[in-house]
Write a protein that holds these residues in place. Structure first.
Motif, PDB file in Angstrom:
ATOM      1  N   GLN A  81      26.284  54.557  23.617  1.00 50.04           N
ATOM      2  CA  GLN A  81      26.566  53.284  24.299  1.00 50.04           C
ATOM      3  C   GLN A  81      27.385  52.353  23.400  1.00 50.04           C
ATOM      4  OE1 GLN A  81      26.422  52.312  27.216  1.00 50.04           O
ATOM      5  NE2 GLN A  81      25.677  50.240  27.471  1.00 50.04           N
ATOM      6  N   VAL A  82      27.018  52.278  22.143  1.00 49.28           N
ATOM      7  CA  VAL A  82      27.754  51.425  21.198  1.00 49.28           C
ATOM      8  C   VAL A  82      29.189  51.921  21.044  1.00 49.28           C
ATOM      9  CG1 VAL A  82      27.895  50.718  18.774  1.00 49.28           C
ATOM     10  CG2 VAL A  82      25.711  50.605  19.968  1.00 49.28           C
ATOM     11  N   PHE A  83      29.358  53.228  20.866  1.00 45.33           N
ATOM     12  CA  PHE A  83      30.705  53.775  20.707  1.00 45.33           C
ATOM     13  C   PHE A  83      31.547  53.603  21.974  1.00 45.33           C
ATOM     14  CE2 PHE A  83      28.900  56.355  17.131  1.00 45.33           C
ATOM     15  CZ  PHE A  83      29.704  55.783  16.152  1.00 45.33           C
ATOM     16  N   LEU A  84      30.939  53.772  23.130  1.00 46.34           N
ATOM     17  CA  LEU A  84      31.666  53.553  24.383  1.00 46.34           C
ATOM     18  C   LEU A  84      32.088  52.099  24.534  1.00 46.34           C
ATOM     19  CD1 LEU A  84      29.527  55.779  26.757  1.00 46.34           C
ATOM     20  CD2 LEU A  84      31.925  56.148  26.145  1.00 46.34           C
ATOM     21  N   GLY A  85      31.231  51.186  24.090  1.00 47.72           N
ATOM     22  CA  GLY A  85      31.590  49.772  24.144  1.00 47.72           C
ATOM     23  C   GLY A  85      32.723  49.435  23.201  1.00 47.72           C
ATOM     24  N   ILE A  86      32.677  49.993  22.009  1.00 46.45           N
ATOM     25  CA  ILE A  86      33.762  49.752  21.040  1.00 46.45           C
ATOM     26  C   ILE A  86      35.080  50.306  21.571  1.00 46.45           C
ATOM     27  CG2 ILE A  86      34.610  50.406  18.749  1.00 46.45           C
ATOM     28  CD1 ILE A  86      31.663  50.251  17.805  1.00 46.45           C
ATOM     29  N   ALA A  87      35.021  51.448  22.256  1.00 46.40           N
ATOM     30  CA  ALA A  87      36.224  52.076  22.805  1.00 46.40           C
ATOM     31  C   ALA A  87      36.659  51.445  24.136  1.00 46.40           C
ATOM     32  CB  ALA A  87      35.996  53.561  22.997  1.00 46.40           C
ATOM     33  N   HIS A  88      35.878  50.468  24.651  1.00 54.49           N
ATOM     34  CA  HIS A  88      36.172  49.788  25.918  1.00 54.49           C
ATOM     35  C   HIS A  88      36.197  50.747  27.108  1.00 54.49           C
ATOM     36  CE1 HIS A  88      36.934  46.104  23.738  1.00 54.49           C
ATOM     37  NE2 HIS A  88      37.757  46.770  22.936  1.00 54.49           N
ATOM     38  N   VAL A  89      35.308  51.717  27.115  1.00 52.40           N
ATOM     39  CA  VAL A  89      35.188  52.650  28.240  1.00 52.40           C
ATOM     40  C   VAL A  89      34.111  52.095  29.178  1.00 52.40           C
ATOM     41  CG1 VAL A  89      34.818  55.065  28.907  1.00 52.40           C
ATOM     42  CG2 VAL A  89      35.800  54.527  26.682  1.00 52.40           C
ATOM     43  N   THR A  90      34.460  51.044  29.907  1.00 49.98           N
ATOM     44  CA  THR A  90      33.468  50.332  30.719  1.00 49.98           C
ATOM     45  C   THR A  90      32.972  51.156  31.901  1.00 49.98           C
ATOM     46  OG1 THR A  90      35.236  49.256  31.944  1.00 49.98           O
ATOM     47  CG2 THR A  90      34.284  48.046  30.097  1.00 49.98           C
ATOM     48  N   THR A  91      33.743  52.127  32.364  1.00 50.94           N
ATOM     49  CA  THR A  91      33.294  52.932  33.508  1.00 50.94           C
ATOM     50  C   THR A  91      32.066  53.776  33.173  1.00 50.94           C
ATOM     51  OG1 THR A  91      34.880  54.667  32.933  1.00 50.94           O
ATOM     52  CG2 THR A  91      35.571  53.058  34.580  1.00 50.94           C
ATOM     53  N   VAL A  92      31.853  54.077  31.912  1.00 53.70           N
ATOM     54  CA  VAL A  92      30.658  54.799  31.482  1.00 53.70           C
ATOM     55  C   VAL A  92      29.692  53.848  30.782  1.00 53.70           C
ATOM     56  CG1 VAL A  92      29.807  56.756  30.122  1.00 53.70           C
ATOM     57  CG2 VAL A  92      32.033  56.897  31.220  1.00 53.70           C
ATOM     58  N   HIS A  93      30.214  52.862  30.071  1.00 53.51           N
ATOM     59  CA  HIS A  93      29.412  51.920  29.289  1.00 53.51           C
ATOM     60  C   HIS A  93      28.433  51.135  30.168  1.00 53.51           C
ATOM     61  CE1 HIS A  93      28.584  49.164  25.948  1.00 53.51           C
ATOM     62  NE2 HIS A  93      28.823  48.152  26.762  1.00 53.51           N
ATOM     63  N   VAL A  94      28.904  50.633  31.284  1.00 55.26           N
ATOM     64  CA  VAL A  94      28.053  49.808  32.151  1.00 55.26           C
ATOM     65  C   VAL A  94      26.946  50.633  32.809  1.00 55.26           C
ATOM     66  CG1 VAL A  94      28.022  48.331  34.197  1.00 55.26           C
ATOM     67  CG2 VAL A  94      29.821  48.042  32.480  1.00 55.26           C
ATOM     68  N   PRO A  95      27.242  51.763  33.460  1.00 54.87           N
ATOM     69  CA  PRO A  95      26.143  52.542  34.049  1.00 54.87           C
ATOM     70  C   PRO A  95      25.148  53.069  33.010  1.00 54.87           C
ATOM     71  CG  PRO A  95      28.237  53.284  34.937  1.00 54.87           C
ATOM     72  CD  PRO A  95      28.543  52.333  33.837  1.00 54.87           C
ATOM     73  N   LEU A  96      25.641  53.438  31.829  1.00 58.80           N
ATOM     74  CA  LEU A  96      24.735  53.908  30.780  1.00 58.80           C
ATOM     75  C   LEU A  96      23.810  52.779  30.329  1.00 58.80           C
ATOM     76  CD1 LEU A  96      23.744  56.149  28.929  1.00 58.80           C
ATOM     77  CD2 LEU A  96      25.596  55.571  27.358  1.00 58.80           C
ATOM     78  N   GLY A  97      24.327  51.564  30.274  1.00 54.13           N
ATOM     79  CA  GLY A  97      23.486  50.420  29.930  1.00 54.13           C
ATOM     80  C   GLY A  97      22.388  50.182  30.954  1.00 54.13           C
ATOM     81  N   VAL A  98      22.728  50.333  32.223  1.00 54.50           N
ATOM     82  CA  VAL A  98      21.717  50.193  33.287  1.00 54.50           C
ATOM     83  C   VAL A  98      20.673  51.286  33.161  1.00 54.50           C
ATOM     84  CG1 VAL A  98      21.370  50.266  35.788  1.00 54.50           C
ATOM     85  CG2 VAL A  98      23.317  49.020  34.842  1.00 54.50           C
ATOM     86  N   LEU A  99      21.118  52.511  32.887  1.00 57.49           N
ATOM     87  CA  LEU A  99      20.189  53.628  32.701  1.00 57.49           C
ATOM     88  C   LEU A  99      19.256  53.382  31.513  1.00 57.49           C
ATOM     89  CD1 LEU A  99      19.334  56.581  33.458  1.00 57.49           C
ATOM     90  CD2 LEU A  99      20.964  57.296  31.708  1.00 57.49           C
ATOM     91  N   LEU A 100      19.811  52.910  30.400  1.00 56.43           N
ATOM     92  CA  LEU A 100      18.993  52.640  29.214  1.00 56.43           C
ATOM     93  C   LEU A 100      17.937  51.582  29.505  1.00 56.43           C
ATOM     94  CD1 LEU A 100      21.706  52.659  26.414  1.00 56.43           C
ATOM     95  CD2 LEU A 100      19.873  54.314  26.740  1.00 56.43           C
ATOM     96  N   PHE A 101      18.321  50.526  30.214  1.00 54.07           N
ATOM     97  CA  PHE A 101      17.348  49.483  30.550  1.00 54.07           C
ATOM     98  C   PHE A 101      16.254  50.043  31.457  1.00 54.07           C
ATOM     99  CE2 PHE A 101      15.926  46.011  33.361  1.00 54.07           C
ATOM    100  CZ  PHE A 101      15.260  45.251  32.415  1.00 54.07           C
ATOM    101  N   GLY A 102      16.640  50.840  32.449  1.00 57.11           N
ATOM    102  CA  GLY A 102      15.647  51.414  33.353  1.00 57.11           C
ATOM    103  C   GLY A 102      14.680  52.345  32.639  1.00 57.11           C
ATOM    104  N   VAL A 103      15.201  53.195  31.773  1.00 55.60           N
ATOM    105  CA  VAL A 103      14.343  54.127  31.024  1.00 55.60           C
ATOM    106  C   VAL A 103      13.403  53.356  30.098  1.00 55.60           C
ATOM    107  CG1 VAL A 103      14.387  55.904  29.222  1.00 55.60           C
ATOM    108  CG2 VAL A 103      15.890  56.082  31.187  1.00 55.60           C
ATOM    109  N   SER A 104      13.929  52.319  29.461  1.00 57.83           N
ATOM    110  CA  SER A 104      13.098  51.520  28.564  1.00 57.83           C
ATOM    111  C   SER A 104      12.002  50.793  29.335  1.00 57.83           C
ATOM    112  CB  SER A 104      13.978  50.520  27.807  1.00 57.83           C
ATOM    113  OG  SER A 104      13.223  49.815  26.862  1.00 57.83           O
ATOM    114  N   LEU A 105      12.338  50.302  30.514  1.00 57.95           N
ATOM    115  CA  LEU A 105      11.352  49.608  31.347  1.00 57.95           C
ATOM    116  C   LEU A 105      10.261  50.560  31.816  1.00 57.95           C
ATOM    117  CD1 LEU A 105      10.963  46.732  32.368  1.00 57.95           C
ATOM    118  CD2 LEU A 105      12.176  47.388  34.434  1.00 57.95           C
TER     119      LEU A 105
END
Length: 133
Positions: A81-105
């Motif tokens: 997620q960090v590397f995708l954000g640094i590379a500005h790959v928002t099409t994968v960065h945003v859904p992965l962030g939602v997935l991470l929050f859901g899994v953590s919850l």
């Protein structure tokens, strides 16, 4: 130590909740990238601490190896997620962030996630077997 692990999962969930808020600031303010970067690295550091805590609990015999495996996989996803954000790959960065929050919850909502295998039963209406106890 299991209380510490629950605390790290709670802190991780909170940091993952704040990350999209700082992403909104990233779009709205000129220095929003600093806050979003800080929240991303906070999530990463908490994930590293969680891996260390999970391995220590597992190796001491007070926890399941599944918790350590979960922590290692989660750290790998956060790193991606960090590397995708640094590379500005928002099409994968945003859904992965939602997935991470859901899994953590989900992990935070599981009361027995950090308990040792002994004393737990797969069926709540029956006590644990004598072998496990």
């Amino acid at each position: 130590m299991t209380t510490f692990m629950r605390g790290t999962i709670a802190l991780q969930t909170l940091a993952l909740f704040l990350a999209p808020i700082t992403a909104g600031l990233l779009l709205a303010t000129p220095n929003g990238h600093v806050l979003h970067s800080a929240s991303a690295y906070t999530v990463w550091v908490v994930a590293v601490v969680q891996v260390v805590a999970a391995v220590l609990v597992w190796r001491s015999g007070r926890g399941s190896p599944r918790v350590a495996l979960y922590a290692v996989v989660f750290l790998g996803l956060v790193t991606a997620q960090v590397f995708l954000g640094i590379a500005h790959v928002t099409t994968v960065h945003v859904p992965l962030g939602v997935l991470l929050f859901g899994v953590s919850l989900v992990q935070l909502s599981r009361p027995s996630a950090c308990l040792p295998l002994r004393g737990r039963s797969r069926r709540p209406d029956r006590p644990a077997s004598r072998v496990a106890a």
